[in-house]
Structures are given as C-alpha cells and as structure tokens.
Design a protein around this motif. Structure first.
Motif, PDB file in Angstrom:
ATOM      1  N   GLU A  39      42.058  22.658  52.033  1.00 20.27           N
ATOM      2  CA  GLU A  39      42.420  22.681  50.614  1.00 20.27           C
ATOM      3  C   GLU A  39      43.045  24.125  50.300  1.00 20.27           C
ATOM      4  O   GLU A  39      42.846  25.063  51.044  1.00 20.27           O
ATOM      5  N   SER A  40      43.872  24.131  49.412  1.00 20.92           N
ATOM      6  CA  SER A  40      44.588  25.392  48.901  1.00 20.92           C
ATOM      7  C   SER A  40      43.863  25.916  47.669  1.00 20.92           C
ATOM      8  O   SER A  40      43.532  25.071  46.743  1.00 20.92           O
ATOM      9  N   TYR A  41      43.718  27.135  47.423  1.00 24.19           N
ATOM     10  CA  TYR A  41      42.981  27.831  46.475  1.00 24.19           C
ATOM     11  C   TYR A  41      44.045  28.962  45.722  1.00 24.19           C
ATOM     12  O   TYR A  41      44.768  29.271  46.480  1.00 24.19           O
ATOM     13  N   SER A  42      43.897  29.158  44.841  1.00 23.69           N
ATOM     14  CA  SER A  42      44.735  30.216  44.017  1.00 23.69           C
ATOM     15  C   SER A  42      44.525  31.522  44.801  1.00 23.69           C
ATOM     16  O   SER A  42      43.400  32.087  44.977  1.00 23.69           O
ATOM     17  N   ASP A  43      45.592  32.409  44.705  1.00 22.12           N
ATOM     18  CA  ASP A  43      45.554  33.704  45.311  1.00 22.12           C
ATOM     19  C   ASP A  43      44.465  34.638  44.221  1.00 22.12           C
ATOM     20  O   ASP A  43      43.715  35.299  44.845  1.00 22.12           O
ATOM     21  N   ASP A  44      44.405  34.261  43.175  1.00 18.91           N
ATOM     22  CA  ASP A  44      43.569  34.916  42.146  1.00 18.91           C
ATOM     23  C   ASP A  44      42.086  34.971  42.485  1.00 18.91           C
ATOM     24  O   ASP A  44      41.515  35.673  42.406  1.00 18.91           O
ATOM     25  N   GLU A  45      41.969  33.583  42.810  1.00 19.32           N
ATOM     26  CA  GLU A  45      40.292  33.168  43.386  1.00 19.32           C
ATOM     27  C   GLU A  45      40.033  34.259  44.532  1.00 19.32           C
ATOM     28  O   GLU A  45      38.817  34.758  44.493  1.00 19.32           O
ATOM     29  N   LEU A  46      40.993  34.422  45.417  1.00 19.49           N
ATOM     30  CA  LEU A  46      40.461  35.172  46.496  1.00 19.49           C
ATOM     31  C   LEU A  46      40.668  36.732  46.283  1.00 19.49           C
ATOM     32  O   LEU A  46      39.551  37.392  46.577  1.00 19.49           O
ATOM     33  N   MET A  47      41.482  37.183  45.432  1.00 19.80           N
ATOM     34  CA  MET A  47      41.253  38.425  45.057  1.00 19.80           C
ATOM     35  C   MET A  47      40.079  38.806  44.053  1.00 19.80           C
ATOM     36  O   MET A  47      39.822  40.061  44.087  1.00 19.80           O
ATOM     37  N   GLY A  48      39.788  37.802  43.583  1.00 22.23           N
ATOM     38  CA  GLY A  48      38.604  37.891  42.691  1.00 22.23           C
ATOM     39  C   GLY A  48      37.418  38.297  43.530  1.00 22.23           C
ATOM     40  O   GLY A  48      36.228  38.911  43.383  1.00 22.23           O
ATOM     41  N   LEU A  49      37.062  37.365  44.524  1.00 22.20           N
ATOM     42  CA  LEU A  49      36.215  37.584  45.639  1.00 22.20           C
ATOM     43  C   LEU A  49      36.211  38.880  46.170  1.00 22.20           C
ATOM     44  O   LEU A  49      35.212  39.440  46.355  1.00 22.20           O
ATOM     45  N   VAL A  50      37.602  39.189  46.860  1.00 22.69           N
ATOM     46  CA  VAL A  50      37.432  40.637  47.227  1.00 22.69           C
ATOM     47  C   VAL A  50      37.194  41.864  46.175  1.00 22.69           C
ATOM     48  O   VAL A  50      36.427  42.712  46.775  1.00 22.69           O
ATOM     49  N   ALA A  51      37.691  41.681  45.195  1.00 26.36           N
ATOM     50  CA  ALA A  51      37.322  42.620  43.991  1.00 26.36           C
ATOM     51  C   ALA A  51      35.640  42.600  43.853  1.00 26.36           C
ATOM     52  O   ALA A  51      35.195  43.916  43.752  1.00 26.36           O
ATOM     53  N   ALA A  52      35.160  41.642  43.834  1.00 25.23           N
ATOM     54  CA  ALA A  52      33.714  41.374  43.624  1.00 25.23           C
ATOM     55  C   ALA A  52      33.001  42.035  44.980  1.00 25.23           C
ATOM     56  O   ALA A  52      32.137  42.652  45.001  1.00 25.23           O
ATOM     57  N   ALA A  53      33.789  41.751  46.219  1.00 24.60           N
ATOM     58  CA  ALA A  53      33.104  42.250  47.411  1.00 24.60           C
ATOM     59  C   ALA A  53      33.050  43.645  47.527  1.00 24.60           C
ATOM     60  O   ALA A  53      32.127  44.424  47.875  1.00 24.60           O
ATOM     61  N   SER A  54      34.312  44.268  46.743  1.00 26.01           N
ATOM     62  CA  SER A  54      34.408  45.683  46.928  1.00 26.01           C
ATOM     63  C   SER A  54      33.107  46.397  46.089  1.00 26.01           C
ATOM     64  O   SER A  54      32.491  47.467  46.367  1.00 26.01           O
ATOM     65  N   GLU A  55      33.022  45.890  44.958  1.00 23.11           N
ATOM     66  CA  GLU A  55      31.945  46.380  43.920  1.00 23.11           C
ATOM     67  C   GLU A  55      30.701  46.230  44.598  1.00 23.11           C
ATOM     68  O   GLU A  55      29.567  47.044  44.856  1.00 23.11           O
ATOM     69  N   VAL A  56      30.169  45.093  45.181  1.00 25.63           N
ATOM     70  CA  VAL A  56      28.937  44.862  46.032  1.00 25.63           C
ATOM     71  C   VAL A  56      28.776  45.821  47.062  1.00 25.63           C
ATOM     72  O   VAL A  56      27.771  46.329  47.314  1.00 25.63           O
ATOM     73  N   THR A  57      29.727  45.947  47.937  1.00 19.43           N
ATOM     74  CA  THR A  57      29.744  46.559  49.298  1.00 19.43           C
ATOM     75  C   THR A  57      29.965  48.183  49.051  1.00 19.43           C
ATOM     76  O   THR A  57      29.661  48.953  49.936  1.00 19.43           O
ATOM     77  N   GLY A  58      30.611  48.500  47.979  1.00 23.20           N
ATOM     78  CA  GLY A  58      31.082  49.927  47.801  1.00 23.20           C
ATOM     79  C   GLY A  58      32.485  50.429  48.478  1.00 23.20           C
ATOM     80  O   GLY A  58      32.787  51.486  48.837  1.00 23.20           O
ATOM     81  N   ILE A  59      32.927  49.577  49.397  1.00 18.32           N
ATOM     82  CA  ILE A  59      34.243  49.570  50.003  1.00 18.32           C
ATOM     83  C   ILE A  59      35.532  49.313  49.161  1.00 18.32           C
ATOM     84  O   ILE A  59      35.519  48.394  48.421  1.00 18.32           O
ATOM     85  N   ASP A  60      36.171  50.330  49.156  1.00 17.91           N
ATOM     86  CA  ASP A  60      37.618  50.342  48.267  1.00 17.91           C
ATOM     87  C   ASP A  60      38.242  48.797  48.805  1.00 17.91           C
ATOM     88  O   ASP A  60      38.384  48.562  49.842  1.00 17.91           O
ATOM     89  N   VAL A  61      38.887  48.149  47.604  1.00 23.86           N
ATOM     90  CA  VAL A  61      39.652  47.195  47.890  1.00 23.86           C
ATOM     91  C   VAL A  61      40.531  47.088  49.035  1.00 23.86           C
ATOM     92  O   VAL A  61      40.632  46.107  49.704  1.00 23.86           O
ATOM     93  N   ASN A  62      41.432  48.032  49.165  1.00 24.30           N
ATOM     94  CA  ASN A  62      42.558  48.213  50.272  1.00 24.30           C
ATOM     95  C   ASN A  62      41.955  48.376  51.674  1.00 24.30           C
ATOM     96  O   ASN A  62      42.213  47.815  52.462  1.00 24.30           O
ATOM     97  N   ASP A  63      40.787  48.967  51.646  1.00 28.42           N
ATOM     98  CA  ASP A  63      40.115  49.316  52.967  1.00 28.42           C
ATOM     99  C   ASP A  63      39.318  47.736  53.317  1.00 28.42           C
ATOM    100  O   ASP A  63      39.515  47.467  54.495  1.00 28.42           O
TER     101      ASP A  63
END
Length: 184
Positions: A39-63
């Motif tokens: 299935e296809s999901y919105s890019d915003d969904e993925l970027m929301g997960l990445v932003a949340a992962a950045s907060e949880v892990t402390g790793i910069d979004v670009n990294d």
C-alpha cells in the motif's frame, strides 16, 4: 511512500531501540503503526515518524535519514539479492539503480513514486548521479550510496553540489572511489 519503507524503518528502530522505542515513536507521531507493504502512504506520515524518531533517539533528522538509507541497503539485499549480486562493485551497482532496480520495483509496485537518476560516468572510478525527486530526499540517497559502498567494501568520497535544498532543480552526487577500488 510504499508500506515496505515503513516496515524497514520499524525494523531499524526495533533493532536499535526495541519494541519500546518503536511504540514511543508511534505514540509521539500519532501513528497507529499499521502498514501494508504494497500500500501507499503519505510522505507526511513517514516524515512524522522520522521527526518522532529524532526526538526519541536524539539523532538529528538529517543524520537519521542518512542512517535509514544505509540500513535500507541491508534490507534490500536481504529481499532482493540479485540486484547486488549482478554488480561487481559500487559504480556498476549505482549505474543499475535507475536502469534495472527501479524498473523491477515498478513491476512489483506499479504506483511507486521513485526518484529519477541520470548519470555522468567519469572513468571506471568516478560517477555523478543526478538526482531528481519532488520529495528532495537526497540525504536518503547519500545513505543508500554509503550503505552500498559498505556492501561492496569500497571506500569513496562524495561531493553534493548543486542541491535542491539550496534552490537547484536537481542534486549532483559525485562519487569518487578511493584507495583500492576493489575493496576497502
């Protein structure tokens, strides 16, 4: 973005931070975490997960996007080894991405929105990949290149100029093999 990408992100997070880490990311992003590979999901969904992962892990979004690209290579090899096994090295593999790999991906996922690559080959040890995508995920492409170099045990240096994030219409990723071009 195809669900398989979300599955790979989940695998990466769980490998590094366990199920608790993935659940924290889902909670922070407001996602239910239910993704079907085809299935296809919105890019915003993925970027929301990445932003949340950045907060949880402390790793910069670009990294984090770069590390995700590196991780994707191992997963792609596990799922589609023939794409890697046909190539003798990094440059040959990178040249196959748009011409072979993306063609096969479109057979599996006809509605996939893939980046486009053109190439400028400058000898057997140098290649410029010209990246175009509305998503502007050139940092992910850099991670995929890095992961591929690790897979083929080849070292390289890369320049990234021009870049879409600085107003260009496309990104130029110039890869120059270093050291022993046959391995690190």
């Amino acid at each position: 973005m195809k669900g398989v990408v979300f599955d790979i992100l989940r695998d990466m997070v769980e490998e590094g931070y366990g199920l608790e880490g993935w659940n924290a990311i889902l909670e922070k992003s407001g996602s239910n975490g239910m993704y079907i590979s085809t299935e296809s999901y919105s890019d915003d969904e993925l970027m929301g997960l990445v932003a949340a992962a950045s907060e949880v892990t402390g790793i910069d979004v670009n990294d984090l996007v770069f590390l995700f690209g590196e991780y994707m290579v191992q997963e792609f090899h596990a799922r589609f080894p023939i794409f890697f096994d046909r190539s003798k090295g990094l440059i040959e593999f990178l040249l196959s991405v748009d011409r072979i790999v993306h063609v096969e991906v479109r057979k599996l996922y006809p509605d996939a929105s893939l980046p486009r690559f053109n190439y400028q080959k400058e000898g057997s040890h140098s290649l410029t990949m010209i990246y175009r995508s509305e998503r502007k995920l050139c940092r992910l492409a850099e991670g995929l290149i890095s992961g591929s170099a690790k897979f083929f045990k080849q070292s390289y240096i890369m320049t990234h100029d021009p870049c879409m994030h600085h107003g260009a219409d496309e990104c130029h990723l110039k890869i120059q093999l270093t050291g022993d071009a046959n391995g690190i």
